[in-house]
Design an enzyme around this catalytic site. Structure first.
Site, PDB file in Angstrom:
ATOM      1  N   CYS A  46      -3.112   6.686  -4.005  1.00  0.00           N
ATOM      2  CA  CYS A  46      -1.899   6.220  -4.649  1.00  0.00           C
ATOM      3  C   CYS A  46      -1.947   4.694  -4.727  1.00  0.00           C
ATOM      4  CB  CYS A  46      -0.705   6.674  -3.826  1.00  0.00           C
ATOM      5  SG  CYS A  46       0.871   6.072  -4.421  1.00  0.00           S
ATOM      6  N   PRO A  47      -1.601   4.103  -5.816  1.00  0.00           N
ATOM      7  CA  PRO A  47      -0.988   4.617  -7.043  1.00  0.00           C
ATOM      8  C   PRO A  47      -1.981   4.836  -8.189  1.00  0.00           C
ATOM      9  CG  PRO A  47      -0.748   2.257  -7.047  1.00  0.00           C
ATOM     10  CD  PRO A  47      -1.525   2.622  -5.788  1.00  0.00           C
TER      11      PRO A  47
END
Length: 102
Positions: free
Chosen positions: A39-40
């Site tokens: 993430c992200p």
């Protein structure tokens, strides 16, 4: 045991074989492989490439970061895109299907 008509061979006459499995939804026009990315990055890849498919088509994002299970649907709500479904991948991770709405 006695049968009428033709003699039975050694072939099984059980129920017919099931037809091949149908995909659970439309096939994606584009697949983004974000496996191994944290993430992200899966969301950044989705946001960057969703314009590559025509409106109404489905894009799939493959990811194995658990955060993607909440991030992808949340991004779809925030960006007014249709979250179609999530599937578990046999090799681990998930496939997220998103329909482009605009």
């Amino acid at each position: 045991m006695r049968f009428r008509g033709r003699a039975r061979s050694g072939v099984s006459h059980g129920p017919p074989a099931a037809p091949p499995a149908e995909p659970a939804g439309p096939l994606p026009a584009l697949v983004i492989d974000a496996l191994g990315r944290k993430c992200p990055i899966p969301i950044i890849m989705l946001a960057d490439r969703i314009r590559e498919v025509p409106v109404g088509e489905v894009i799939a994002v493959l990811a194995d970061d658990a955060a993607a299970r909440t991030d992808v649907p949340a991004w779809c709500r925030m960006k007014s895109q249709d979250f179609v479904r999530e599937e578990t991948l046999p090799q681990g991770g998930w496939g997220f299907h998103i329909r482009r709405t605009y």
